[in-house]
Design an enzyme around this catalytic site. Structure first.
Site, PDB file in Angstrom:
ATOM      1  N   GLU A  49      43.738  46.880  43.787  1.00 60.47           N
ATOM      2  CA  GLU A  49      44.925  47.111  44.838  1.00 60.47           C
ATOM      3  C   GLU A  49      45.860  46.188  44.787  1.00 60.47           C
ATOM      4  O   GLU A  49      46.976  46.469  45.608  1.00 60.47           O
ATOM      5  CB  GLU A  49      44.049  47.185  46.110  1.00 60.47           C
ATOM      6  CG  GLU A  49      44.148  45.903  46.890  1.00 60.47           C
ATOM      7  CD  GLU A  49      42.816  45.240  46.556  1.00 60.47           C
ATOM      8  OE1 GLU A  49      42.541  44.209  47.604  1.00 60.47           O
ATOM      9  OE2 GLU A  49      42.332  45.333  45.668  1.00 60.47           O
TER      10      GLU A  49
ATOM     11  N   ASN B 184      44.093  42.891  40.524  1.00 58.36           N
ATOM     12  CA  ASN B 184      43.116  42.048  40.843  1.00 58.36           C
ATOM     13  C   ASN B 184      41.895  42.418  40.725  1.00 58.36           C
ATOM     14  O   ASN B 184      41.183  43.216  40.110  1.00 58.36           O
ATOM     15  CB  ASN B 184      43.214  41.564  42.434  1.00 58.36           C
ATOM     16  CG  ASN B 184      43.275  42.622  43.421  1.00 58.36           C
ATOM     17  OD1 ASN B 184      43.561  43.832  43.074  1.00 58.36           O
ATOM     18  ND2 ASN B 184      42.433  42.431  44.490  1.00 58.36           N
TER      19      ASN B 184
ATOM     20  N   CYS C 292      39.800  44.050  43.070  1.00 61.53           N
ATOM     21  CA  CYS C 292      39.457  45.295  43.128  1.00 61.53           C
ATOM     22  C   CYS C 292      40.548  46.258  43.181  1.00 61.53           C
ATOM     23  O   CYS C 292      40.666  47.505  43.610  1.00 61.53           O
ATOM     24  CB  CYS C 292      39.203  45.534  44.693  1.00 61.53           C
ATOM     25  SG  CYS C 292      38.011  44.102  45.199  1.00 61.53           S
TER      26      CYS C 292
END
Length: 958
Positions: free
Chosen positions: A587, A583, A585
């Site tokens: 994670e 995604n 970021c």
């Protein structure tokens, strides 16, 4: 002798702390005392006796023998003074006469030392009285300030209330004093000041003191609360209304009920909230928790989270938390009970929901999910539908990850027009501009990350997207980019082999393959290319491509390096789909397809709040995780979905992402250096505990509510937990992943429970950056090491001085916290490493991000990754990067089994203003840490720019 030892009250001879008159029984009947202010009170001989006793003890000492002598001398001196006063037959004495007689009695009895001290003390007190009188005269002669109310009407400044407000703000905070805040506030007031300016004045005054004493961050927040209370209460009441912290204690409940009704009336709150037992919820509010905020956290909430109408905030902090809790409890059978349970968890900062949940819970459009993952098809309709989906998903605060690997590359044949493709880059430019256009209602900027697999023919152009040079039409200055790296590529790098780039229209199945199946099919296409049976391809040396990848990562901070195979091979859902990207970021690792847009719902445990007696409180972790998992699961059912593909995916798989924050604070509390085996072990222990209880809580929910629909066939259904899935990667790579496999808890018992009860959620854990919610809770974000011990943090709410309160506490304990230390911290960019007088043990504990060997970050991340069914946002900090260091770091990340990495935080220089915050206009600029031009690096790393350490655009996950 200390003059304080013979201190008397301004009334005469009564020492500070002596009993109140009503408590004494020694008043002489018929005798009176005229005080300096002209008032008359009964004469009390014991006042003389107590004062003289203290004077003698100060000179003679406090031994038993001395006490006996003092008692005799006190009787003698006080008796002489009383006889001298009454000898003339007067029954009313002036206070000065009494003191004169005490002084003479001491001299007659030849107690000269005591008499001398008494004389000096009287003169000192007289001088103080003269100064006080002059000050009062000056204040009386000063024009009285007027304050303009919201309606423009002037009214006298209420100095008493201002002083009370500041006294409340410093109450109970070590090192914080009302006097400097009040003095600086008064200095900045003027006649005709507006009410809003008056509210801001003490806040600004307190903010200037944060660098000297971290507790002024709490003082500033408490003063901001007064502004917020006036704004909110006035809005709700319809007339000018103020309340101190003491007054709001009883005022919160009636305000809360009115707030809910007004919010529904304005169509800002869901009407369903009116069906709750509002008086019961109001009684559960804890006004004292307003005092838990530091200024950065409360200002962030004020600017971007609290509900407002025409830019007037009418939501107080505890109402805000209860509103979020109510929004998450809408589908519960015991609505009120669960709302109170959820409220207590988040208002205590033990756990915090992600930003979209905080923004939207309990509102008519309750889009509560944090992350959305899509895969873009290879046709115009599909491409532009994906861009439209991005806009709809971003509108309500979602962070986006797009897989672009299927889109054919530059030069590929287009059958419909018999032309050649311009590749993926022009479409990425459109996606970039769409993210900027949709700014999430002004609350934060739209944010998206594009992923491309390393074998795509456009990968080299993809590397250049964030460069500041070249054709701007082929640049995406605002979009994040990430490289989706197959294990086969890393193996080719290890063996210094060749690597072939393809266009996906000719190799469509590579997109969905992984591990050995990918390697075999990739080799098949390479053979076809050698035979001339492929139209678009290019062969490069794998290490050359790897070096260019790392060079661009250093220069621009992109593309991030993420690993396709461990993300897929350890996915619990590999039976039903493929993870094509992470995604925004890095994670989240969930399946995507044309029919499914992956959705994840996030929240984070505050580790700092779970340390008791220097250890992790496992019982508290269990309680927190159990409630948090229920909240996250509820998000799925109450969520507002902007596109059907997102709802379809989320309801089918029900993934959530429980993470953590405050890891660095927990280490500070336990006095563990980040760069230590003990810290790595704590990373292991804490993540194992979270993992164990998250999985157990999901199994409990499955038993209560049912398994998620796609459970059968998953790794969970086979009794394969995250700790077990490492073996799947071992098998695919043909050797054992260098990942620790030790355990502490009873995993056999949990495996059996999961197989029998099932799971409510396909995925349970993901460690997000927590860039904003950690600010709200006042702890270090996520798993990050401390950036600096004194710096200015910038986000969309402004600039905020941040001081490591744990360091300050330890320096105070050793007598080392002073203005010189503050100056040294500024000079050395918030580092104690170069400050000679700081002890070595503290230098280790408080080493900052760029002083820690980056391998410690990767080792700790590997220990966490073995427990996580998704991934973690792992920033890599390296002070002086060069090719050799980056090469070894990212190879180590792959070898230790990490799924993803996030930003590379590079720094060759920082700029620090060697100045104080005093006298500024509130733009706190003692330390400025920003992206700066880096020095030339060794080997293949070129001159570039360091990635900004505090990027306001990197907040979309939390």
């Amino acid at each position: 002798m200390s003059l304080a030892a013979v201190e008397t009250e301004r009334s005469g001879v009564v020492p500070a702390g002596s009993p109140a008159p009503e408590e004494r029984q020694s008043a002489e009947p018929g005798y009176q005392v005229i005080r300096r202010n002209g008032t008359v009170s009964p004469f009390d001989l014991s006042k003389i006796q107590v004062a003289v006793t203290k004077a003698f003890l100060a000179v003679e000492g406090n031994t038993a023998a001395a006490s006996r002598r003092v008692h005799e001398m006190v009787e003698e001196v006080s008796g002489q003074a009383f006889q001298a006063l009454t000898r003339r037959g007067d029954r009313t004495f002036h206070i000065e006469d009494i003191q004169d007689q005490v002084e003479l009695a001491l001299m007659r009895s030849e107690h000269h030392k005591v008499a001398r001290a008494y004389v000096l003390y009287r003169e000192e007190r007289a001088r103080a009285r003269r100064e006080d009188a002059a000050k009062r005269a000056e204040e009386e002669s000063r024009p009285k300030l007027k304050v303009r109310g919201t309606d423009g009407t002037p009214k006298p400044l209420d100095e008493k209330r201002l002083a009370t407000l500041i006294d409340e703000a410093v109450a109970g905070l070590d090192g914080a004093s009302a006097e400097p805040v009040l003095t600086e506030t008064m200095r900045n007031l003027y006649d005709g000041i507006t009410q809003d300016e008056l509210s801001q004045a003490p806040i600004m005054a307190a903010r200037t003191l944060v660098e000297q004493e971290p507790n002024y961050a709490f003082v500033s927040a408490r003063l901001l609360l007064d502004l917020l209370r006036r704004e909110a209460l006035t809005f709700i009441a319809g007339k000018e209304t103020q309340a101190t912290q003491a007054e709001i204690t009883t005022g919160y409940a009636p305000y809360f009920e009115a707030y809910v009704r007004r919010g529904v009336q304005l169509d800002l709150l869901d009407g369903e909230l009116l069906k709750f037992d509002l008086p019961k919820l109001a009684r559960a509010l804890k006004p004292e928790r307003d005092l838990l905020f530091q200024f950065l956290g409360l200002q962030t909430l004020y600017d971007r989270y609290f509900l407002h109408s025409n830019n007037v905030r009418f939501e107080l902090p505890q109402a805000f938390f209860m509103r979020v809790a109510m929004g998450l409890a809408l589908r519960e059978t015991d609505r009120e009970g669960k709302a109170i349970e959820f409220y207590n968890l988040i208002s205590s900062f033990d756990f915090m929901c992600s930003t979209p949940t905080l923004f939207n819970a309990g509102t008519p459009r309750s889009q509560l999910s944090s992350c959305f993952l899509t895969t873009v098809p290879d046709d115009l309709d599909g491409i532009f539908k994906s861009i439209k989906d991005n806009a709809l998903l971003a509108k309500y605060s979602g962070g986006l990850g797009n897989d672009w690997t299927r889109v054919r590359g530059l030069g590929a044949h287009i059958k419909g027009t018999n032309g050649e493709s311009q590749g993926v880059v022009p479409f990425l430019k459109v996606a970039n501009d769409t993210a900027i256009a949709v700014n999430q209602g002004g609350k934060r900027k739209g944010a998206v990350c594009a992923y491309l697999e390393t074998w795509h023919i456009d990968i080299e152009e993809f590397f250049d997207l964030r460069k500041n040079t070249g054709d701007d039409r082929r640049r995406t200055h605002d979009m994040n980019t990430a490289n989706w790296v197959p294990d086969l590529f890393m193996q080719r790098v290890e063996e210094d082999g060749q690597w072939t780039l393809f266009s996906p229209d000719e190799t469509p199945d590579l997109h969905d393959l992984m591990g050995k199946a990918f390697a075999e099919r990739y080799a098949f296409y390479e053979e076809k290319a050698k035979k001339g049976e492929m139209h678009v391809f290019k062969q490069v040396r794998a290490t050359d491509l790897w070096r260019r990848m790392l060079t661009m990562l250093f220069e621009t901070g992109h593309p991030w390096i993420t690993f396709k195979d461990p993300c897929n091979l350890r996915s619990p859902q590999q039976h039903i789909g493929v993870v094509h990207s992470s995604n925004l970021c890095t994670e989240i690792t969930l399946n995507t397809s044309d029919k499914e847009v992956a959705v994840c719902n996030l929240g984070s445990v505050n580790l700092a709040n779970h340390i008791r007696g220097g250890k992790l409180d496992h019982a508290q972790i269990e309680r927190t995780v159990k409630t948090a998992m229920r909240m996250l699961d509820n998000v799925i059912d109450v969520n507002f979905y902007t596109i059907p593909e997102a709802k379809n995916s989320n309801m089918k798989h029900r993934p959530v992402g429980l993470g953590l924050m405050g890891f660095q604070d927990a280490l500070n509390i336990m006095r563990l250096p980040y760069a230590s085996d003990a810290a790595v072990d704590f990373a292991d222990e804490s993540m194992e505990a979270i993992s164990y209880h998250a999985i157990a809580a999901s199994a409990d929910l499955a038993e209560e509510r049912g398994r998620y629909p796609s459970f059968e066939g998953s790794l969970w259904s086979k009794g394969i937990l995250p700790i077990d899935s490492i073996k799947i990667v071992d098998a695919a790579r043909g050797h054992k992943v260098e990942m620790d496999r030790s355990t502490r808890l009873d995993w056999d018992k949990l495996r059996a429970r999961v197989k029998s009860a099932g799971m409510r959620n396909s995925n349970t854990m993901a460690i997000a950056p927590t860039a904003t919610i950690s600010n709200i809770c006042g702890v270090a974000q996520s798993i990050e090491p401390a950036y600096q011990n004194l710096f200015v943090k910038s986000n969309m709410s402004g600039d905020f001085t941040v001081v490591n309160e744990h360091l300050v506490r330890d320096l105070k304990a050793r007598g080392l916290w002073d203005e010189v230390m503050v100056s040294d911290l500024k000079y050395f960019d918030g580092s104690v490493g170069s400050i000679d007088r700081v002890p070595d043990d503290l230098k280790k504990i408080y080493a900052t991000a760029f002083e820690i060997d980056s391998t410690w970050l990767i080792k700790a991340a590997s220990r966490r990754q073995k427990w996580i069914d998704q991934s973690q946002s792992l920033n890599i900090y390296i002070a002086n990067p060069n090719g050799k260091k980056l090469d070894s770091l990212y190879r180590l990340a792959w070898k230790l089994g990490l799924k993803t990495t996030y930003y590379l935080r590079s720094r060759s220089a920082t700029h620090v203003e060697k100045s104080t915050l005093k006298g500024t206009d509130g733009k706190l600029n003692a330390v400025s840490a920003s992206a700066v031009t880096a020095a030339p690096a060794a080997e293949f790393i070129e001159v570039g720019k360091a990635c900004s350490i505090d990027n306001p655009e990197c907040e979309a996950c939390q």
